[in-house]
Design an enzyme around this catalytic site. Structure first.
Site, mmCIF file in Angstrom:
data_model
loop_
_atom_site.group_PDB
_atom_site.id
_atom_site.type_symbol
_atom_site.label_atom_id
_atom_site.label_comp_id
_atom_site.label_asym_id
_atom_site.label_seq_id
_atom_site.Cartn_x
_atom_site.Cartn_y
_atom_site.Cartn_z
ATOM 1 N N TYR A 140 0.819 -1.221 0.000
ATOM 2 C CA TYR A 140 0.000 0.000 0.000
ATOM 3 C C TYR A 140 0.856 1.276 0.000
ATOM 4 C CZ TYR A 140 -4.919 -1.402 0.222
ATOM 5 O OH TYR A 140 -6.186 -1.843 -0.079
ATOM 6 N N LYS A 212 5.032 -14.623 5.325
ATOM 7 C CA LYS A 212 5.863 -15.371 4.378
ATOM 8 C C LYS A 212 7.337 -15.181 4.795
ATOM 9 C CE LYS A 212 6.227 -17.811 0.646
ATOM 10 N NZ LYS A 212 6.057 -19.254 0.774
ATOM 11 N N ASP A 278 1.209 -19.407 2.526
ATOM 12 C CA ASP A 278 0.694 -20.382 1.552
ATOM 13 C C ASP A 278 0.029 -21.571 2.267
ATOM 14 O OD1 ASP A 278 3.918 -20.209 1.346
ATOM 15 O OD2 ASP A 278 3.297 -22.268 1.718
ATOM 16 N N ASP A 302 -4.875 -9.271 1.690
ATOM 17 C CA ASP A 302 -5.740 -9.057 0.530
ATOM 18 C C ASP A 302 -6.191 -10.408 -0.022
ATOM 19 O OD1 ASP A 302 -7.018 -7.624 -1.384
ATOM 20 O OD2 ASP A 302 -5.257 -7.191 -2.598
#
Ligand code: NAD
Length: 413
Positions: A140, A212, A278, A302
């Site tokens: 963002y 992640k 993931d 998101d």
């Protein structure tokens, strides 16, 4: 006489673009009726309309008139329909601009399955996931350099000078688009703090830091570390973390770690763990009921929030809010966009905005009215009264229009 007895809260609202005005009218009707029913007229929402988006641009030449921004800042709590993003110039995204301008650092989204809702999951009972997505940093921030531009070349040149070894790792540097992903300790911890507090206030059992960090150690990995640090310091008495479990396991053995975990569970402490992003997707598909609250960085959030929403009826029914818990400024809004192709047809699903209204009522502390909204939606869907987006996925169900659906919720209430 009535004026002195009625407690009114003024809510600036933006009808929005496309289907915005239709779903806004439906949601306001349901919320007004609910507040009236819950408090017998002693509380009232006082709506103040402000323009923004494509419709505002067409009427005034401005995408976000200054009065609108001032009203959102001044009144703290506001309600918003979807805004069409300008294409080719001007503000990159009005929604992103608003979130940054008001420093709304939490994007709060809920994916909750209601009986009767279609779901791609074979067993959707009990899906109830609340996602705290960081809303001001990461992608963002929007610092990107297009390949082949002077900005990209200048950035590459200074990178080459300062970090020659890293520069050498770039594949075909002159062809690379460059994006910067800043994740700060303050930004991460204020987000995680809000998520922890919400999880405790709502008697949740598990908070998961999704990241992640196995690949991006100093952004995603740091988010995880800072999240654990905060839980283990400011929320020490009320949480037990996977990191503490592992530390006890390493120093005192697995039995001691399991005993500490058991003790934490019987003390009703919140279990705080972390899952690689993931794997969160994999588990959302296989066992979504295991998630309670997820706190995550911007880009992960998101993807994760849309995936979770799709398990529980889709974007037409998943509510959202953008909140700064420190200043109390909050914008409650539908999660979906302006769906221009449905505009004016009276068929859009107003549930996302109605349920965002439920969130808003809770934020105001009007829990009795919020509970009624939830019951109204639950029972209306249970009675197989739904709009076309859901009806087309349920055999033998006739779709209601936007206002008919709102009326069905009101009739229940
Ligand atoms: P969209 O959410 O408008 O539409 C995606 C799909 O969902 C479409 O098939 C649409 O028909 C359907 N849909 C959306 N809302 C629905 C509802 N209430 N009932 C039934 N079906 C519904 O996404 P998009 O097409 O990518 O975006 C359109 C515009 O909205 C773009 O300008 C985008 O930037 C903007 N947008 C705004 C917001 C916001 O204001 N918060 C969020 C997302 C997109």
């Amino acid at each position: 006489m009535e004026a002195t007895q009625v407690s009114k809260v003024t809510i600036p609202f933006i009808p929005g673009d496309g289907i915005g005005p239709e779903i806004m009218a439906a949601a306001q009707k349901v919320l007004d009726h609910t507040v009236q029913t819950a408090y017998c007229g002693s509380k009232r929402l006082n709506w103040l309309e402000f323009p923004a988006g494509k419709s505002a641009f067409e009427a005034t030449g401005e995408w976000l008139p200054v009065e609108t921004l001032a009203a959102l800042k001044g009144h703290k709590v506001s309600f918003k329909g979807p805004l069409t993003t300008p294409v080719g110039g001007g503000i990159r995204s009005l929604n992103v601009f608003l979130r940054q301008e008001l420093d709304l650092y939490v994007c709060l989204r809920q994916a909750r399955w209601f009986k009767g809702l279609p779901s791609p999951h074979r067993n959707p009972q009990g899906i109830d996931i609340t996602i705290f997505r960081e809303n001001t940093e990461d992608i963002y921030i929007g610092i990107e350099y297009q390949a082949g531009t002077p900005e990209q070349r200048r950035w590459l040149e200074s990178f080459k000078q300062s970090q020659p070894d890293d520069y050498a790792k770039l594949p075909n540097p002159e062809e690379c688009g460059i994006g910067i992903k800043p994740v700060s300790k303050r930004g991460s911890q204020r987000l995680v703090k809000a998520a922890l507090q919400w999880a405790l206030d709502n008697h949740k059992q598990r908070l998961t830091l999704a990241h992640k960090g196995n690949i991006m150690k100093f952004t995603e990995g740091a988010f995880r570390t800072w999240g654990y640090e905060l839980a283990e310091s400011e929320f020490k008495e009320k949480t037990f973390t996977r990191r503490q479990f592992q530390e006890i396991g390493t120093s005192q053995g697995q039995d001691a770690a399991k005993a500490a975990q058991q003790q934490a569970l019987s003390d009703c402490k919140l279990w705080v763990d972390d899952v690689i992003a993931d794997v969160v997707f994999e588990q959302l598909i296989t066992t979504p009921q295991q998630f309670d609250v997820i706190a995550t960085t911007n880009l992960n959030g998101d993807y994760i929030s849309d995936a979770a929403a799709s398990l529980a009826g889709g974007v037409g029914i998943s509510p959202g809010a953008n909140i700064n818990y420190e200043t109390g400024t909050a914008v409650f809004e539908a999660n979906h966009g302006s769906a221009e192709e449905l505009a004016g047809k009276g068929v859009a699903n107003p549930s996302s905005l109605i349920l965002s209204g439920e969130m808003m009522l809770r934020f105001l502390g009007w829990h009795e009215a919020a509970d009624l909204v939830r019951q109204g939606i639950t029972e209306t869907i249970r009675a197989r009264k739904v709009t076309f987006d859901l009806a087309r996925q349920i055999e033998g169900v006739q779709a209601l229009g936007t206002q008919e659906f709102a009326q069905a919720v009101i009739d229940y209430i």
